[in-house]
Design an enzyme around this catalytic site. Structure first.
Site, PDB file in Angstrom:
ATOM      1  N   GLU A  35       0.844  -1.200   0.000  1.00 42.89           N
ATOM      2  CA  GLU A  35       0.000   0.000   0.000  1.00 42.89           C
ATOM      3  C   GLU A  35       0.880   1.251   0.000  1.00 42.89           C
ATOM      4  O   GLU A  35       1.841   1.335   0.770  1.00 42.89           O
ATOM      5  CB  GLU A  35      -0.917   0.008   1.230  1.00 42.89           C
ATOM      6  CG  GLU A  35      -1.778   1.247   1.362  1.00 42.89           C
ATOM      7  CD  GLU A  35      -2.582   1.567   0.116  1.00 42.89           C
ATOM      8  OE1 GLU A  35      -2.491   2.710  -0.356  1.00 42.89           O
ATOM      9  OE2 GLU A  35      -3.287   0.663  -0.394  1.00 42.89           O
ATOM     10  N   HIS A  38      -2.914   4.636   2.037  1.00 48.05           N
ATOM     11  CA  HIS A  38      -3.675   4.360   3.250  1.00 48.05           C
ATOM     12  C   HIS A  38      -4.467   3.076   3.106  1.00 48.05           C
ATOM     13  O   HIS A  38      -5.052   2.788   2.074  1.00 48.05           O
ATOM     14  CB  HIS A  38      -4.619   5.513   3.629  1.00 48.05           C
ATOM     15  CG  HIS A  38      -5.239   6.211   2.462  1.00 48.05           C
ATOM     16  ND1 HIS A  38      -5.476   7.556   2.447  1.00 48.05           N
ATOM     17  CD2 HIS A  38      -5.662   5.741   1.260  1.00 48.05           C
ATOM     18  CE1 HIS A  38      -6.022   7.887   1.289  1.00 48.05           C
ATOM     19  NE2 HIS A  38      -6.151   6.818   0.567  1.00 48.05           N
ATOM     20  N   GLY A 196     -21.933  15.576 -14.422  1.00 44.33           N
ATOM     21  CA  GLY A 196     -22.091  14.124 -14.383  1.00 44.33           C
ATOM     22  C   GLY A 196     -23.098  13.703 -13.343  1.00 44.33           C
ATOM     23  O   GLY A 196     -23.074  14.206 -12.215  1.00 44.33           O
ATOM     24  N   GLY A 198     -23.871  10.307 -12.554  1.00 37.81           N
ATOM     25  CA  GLY A 198     -23.749   8.935 -12.076  1.00 37.81           C
ATOM     26  C   GLY A 198     -23.856   8.930 -10.560  1.00 37.81           C
ATOM     27  O   GLY A 198     -24.219   9.942  -9.947  1.00 37.81           O
ATOM     28  N   ILE A 200     -21.654   9.021  -8.112  1.00 41.16           N
ATOM     29  CA  ILE A 200     -20.843  10.004  -7.393  1.00 41.16           C
ATOM     30  C   ILE A 200     -21.440  11.402  -7.537  1.00 41.16           C
ATOM     31  O   ILE A 200     -21.637  12.126  -6.556  1.00 41.16           O
ATOM     32  CB  ILE A 200     -19.384   9.989  -7.900  1.00 41.16           C
ATOM     33  CG1 ILE A 200     -18.705   8.666  -7.537  1.00 41.16           C
ATOM     34  CG2 ILE A 200     -18.598  11.157  -7.311  1.00 41.16           C
ATOM     35  CD1 ILE A 200     -17.328   8.490  -8.141  1.00 41.16           C
ATOM     36  N   GLY A 201     -21.750  11.790  -8.769  1.00 37.48           N
ATOM     37  CA  GLY A 201     -22.271  13.125  -9.005  1.00 37.48           C
ATOM     38  C   GLY A 201     -23.592  13.384  -8.319  1.00 37.48           C
ATOM     39  O   GLY A 201     -23.785  14.425  -7.665  1.00 37.48           O
ATOM     40  N   GLU A 219     -25.860  16.688 -17.256  1.00 35.70           N
ATOM     41  CA  GLU A 219     -25.681  15.303 -17.699  1.00 35.70           C
ATOM     42  C   GLU A 219     -25.792  15.228 -19.224  1.00 35.70           C
ATOM     43  O   GLU A 219     -26.760  15.715 -19.804  1.00 35.70           O
ATOM     44  CB  GLU A 219     -26.734  14.405 -17.047  1.00 35.70           C
ATOM     45  CG  GLU A 219     -26.798  12.987 -17.574  1.00 35.70           C
ATOM     46  CD  GLU A 219     -25.467  12.248 -17.500  1.00 35.70           C
ATOM     47  OE1 GLU A 219     -25.002  11.756 -18.546  1.00 35.70           O
ATOM     48  OE2 GLU A 219     -24.894  12.177 -16.385  1.00 35.70           O
ATOM     49  N   HIS A 461     -44.842  -7.807   8.171  1.00 38.01           N
ATOM     50  CA  HIS A 461     -45.675  -6.598   8.127  1.00 38.01           C
ATOM     51  C   HIS A 461     -45.608  -5.895   9.485  1.00 38.01           C
ATOM     52  O   HIS A 461     -45.643  -6.546  10.514  1.00 38.01           O
ATOM     53  CB  HIS A 461     -47.128  -6.990   7.835  1.00 38.01           C
ATOM     54  CG  HIS A 461     -48.082  -5.830   7.921  1.00 38.01           C
ATOM     55  ND1 HIS A 461     -48.228  -4.926   6.896  1.00 38.01           N
ATOM     56  CD2 HIS A 461     -48.925  -5.434   8.913  1.00 38.01           C
ATOM     57  CE1 HIS A 461     -49.133  -4.021   7.239  1.00 38.01           C
ATOM     58  NE2 HIS A 461     -49.564  -4.313   8.476  1.00 38.01           N
TER      59      HIS A 461
END
Length: 482
Positions: A35, A38, A196, A198, A200-201, A219, A461
């Site tokens: 790594e 992190h 965008g 998607g 993330i956006g 978009e 229920h």
């Protein structure tokens, strides 16, 4: 030297990498993970987890500001302290980051700190990281290894992905943000353009709108969340716009002018007209690209395609002994896909019986905006494109008692079945907590469940999950509560 030789070395400790390392250790393989920045990768430190912490703060703020509708009184308007909201999010990330370190130690997995490069098949060199060693709240674990040469019979590349940058609209960390800057703002902008829509956006658009920011989403496709079923997308769009988001589809940001502390986005619509939108900041959320550079892949002749490593169904590349999993191995770029892909890869390496390639048609997708969106399998349009005759069921949240009691009666669950066989081809949801509901349909699809088994399943229920059964019943003209 014995302590530099392993059965498996995994490059990258994101969800795919660290889960693969744990499974490798469980299977008796001497394992190391490399790594450079992190433990936990982007998902844990800058993606999946901290964004959900931010969205939780936004959700509570939304509820507080609508307390009156629940018969509650709050003195004055609830406001957000951006510094404290961000601090909580980073704290959640730090807590889990420490947990990954514990898991590595518990499973006797060596952590090698630094930047890996493939020297030859079965051999890597680890040098000093070009990235900051770790975030301040993520101390380097004690006892980790560092720079040097290491060998392994099997090397798995799990280096993840980074934000895609469009030419001329490259993020600068100040006026044009990626998710890194959007996740830890030092102030709350008054206005924002999100490029965008998607996952993330739209998640960041939803968060910042809850914080009181004037948000415009741009978009290029015909709908928000382009991968989702159009019917679900339309319901989500209507709900987002009701919350005050401005959404422009079939439009693109063609140019960004930078001021001293603001931007002007030139938004070109499908008819060729250009609209100028002034805002404090712009978030670039136009996808991600695999981290394939500076690994030595080219020198070894590893085949890549469109910025990702080419693999078979078990993570194998065209170079013997070298594998790739997760985002770096191509879409869908999701943490849970990376984890499962890694387990398949390492179990195949270890010779576990019964391992089969992942069925990408059964990978769920979740977007944690308000309202939430979740899906698995084929959309109605895709099923028809494949020549399938389908039965489609729909059930609205406004007919469900639990949703009404929660004050969350906006949404829908849609199911798609093969008309001839009763096979569940896809399920698509928009509304409260659908990201927790979708796994029920994922399990059903993995068990090759038909409509008959689902109809004979008893759902508790009052729950939101009852809508799942009602949607199935609706596909067969048997809906009970609508």
């Amino acid at each position: 030297m014995a302590d530099t030789n392993y059965d498996v070395i995994i490059i990258g400790s994101g969800p795919g990498g660290y889960v693969t390392a744990i499974r490798a250790s469980q299977l008796g393989l001497k394992t190391a993970i490399v790594e450079r920045e992190h433990l936990g990768g982007i998902c844990l430190n800058w993606g999946c987890i901290p964004t959900k912490a931010l969205l939780r703060s936004a959700e509570i703020l939304d509820h507080a500001n609508h307390a009156k509708s629940f018969g509650l009184k709050l003195e004055g308007k609830m406001t957000a302290d951006v510094k404290d909201v961000v601090a909580r999010s980073r704290g959640v990330s730090a807590r889990l980051n420490g947990g990954i370190g514990y898991l590595m130690k518990k499973n006797k997995i060596d952590v090698i700190w630094g930047e890996a490069k493939l020297k030859s098949p079965g051999e890597i060199t680890v040098g000093k990281s070009s990235k900051p060693a770790v975030q301040p709240q993520h101390p380097v674990p004690k006892g980790v290894k560092g720079e040097g040469t290491y060998t392994a019979k099997h090397i798995i590349v799990a280096t993840g992905a980074r934000p895609r940058a469009l030419p001329g609209i490259e993020p600068d960390g100040k006026l044009i943000w990626t998710y890194f800057e959007a996740m830890k703002p030092d102030f709350m902008p008054k206005s924002l353009v999100v490029m965008g829509s998607g996952a993330i956006g739209i998640e960041f658009a939803s968060f910042y709108r809850s914080m009181g920011v004037d948000v415009t989403v741009v978009e290029v496709m015909t709908q928000v969340m382009p991968v989702e079923d159009p019917e679900i997308s339309a319901i989500a769009r209507k709900a987002l716009e009701k919350r005050g988001l401005k959404i422009l589809t079939e439009a693109k940001v063609s140019k960004v002018e930078k001021g001293s502390n603001s931007i002007t986005a030139h938004v070109e619509t499908k008819d060729g007209k250009v609209q100028k939108i002034e805002a404090d900041r712009l978030i670039s959320a136009v996808g991600v690209v695999g981290n394939i550079e500076n690994l030595g892949l080219e020198d070894l002749g590893v085949k890549t395609d469109r910025g990702c490593v080419v693999i078979d169904g078990y993570g194998k590349t065209n170079v013997p002994g070298l594998y790739a999993i997760g985002d770096v191995a191509g879409p869908p770029m999701l943490a849970h896909k990376a984890e499962h892909e890694g387990v398949i890869c390492i179990e195949k390496i270890a010779g576990v019986e019964g391992v089969h390639p992942m069925d990408k048609g059964k990978i769920p997708g979740c977007t944690y905006c308000n309202p939430q969106v979740a899906s698995v399998g084929l959309t109605e349009a895709k099923a028809k494109e494949q020549g399938r005759e389908v039965r489609v069921g729909r059930y609205s949240f406004n007919a469900n008692g639990k949703a009404i009691a929660l004050g969350e009666d906006n949404g829908m669950i849609k199911t798609i079945f093969d008309k001839k066989t009763g096979e569940l081809l896809g399920a698509h949801m928009v509304g409260a907590e659908v990201t927790e509901l979708i796994q029920g349909f994922v399990v059903a699809m993995n068990l090759e469940t038909t409509e008959e088994e689902l109809m004979h399943t008893i759902f508790p229920h009052p729950t939101l999950s009852e809508m799942m059964k009602e949607s199935v019943l609706d596909a067969y003209g048997r809906v009970l509560n609508a």
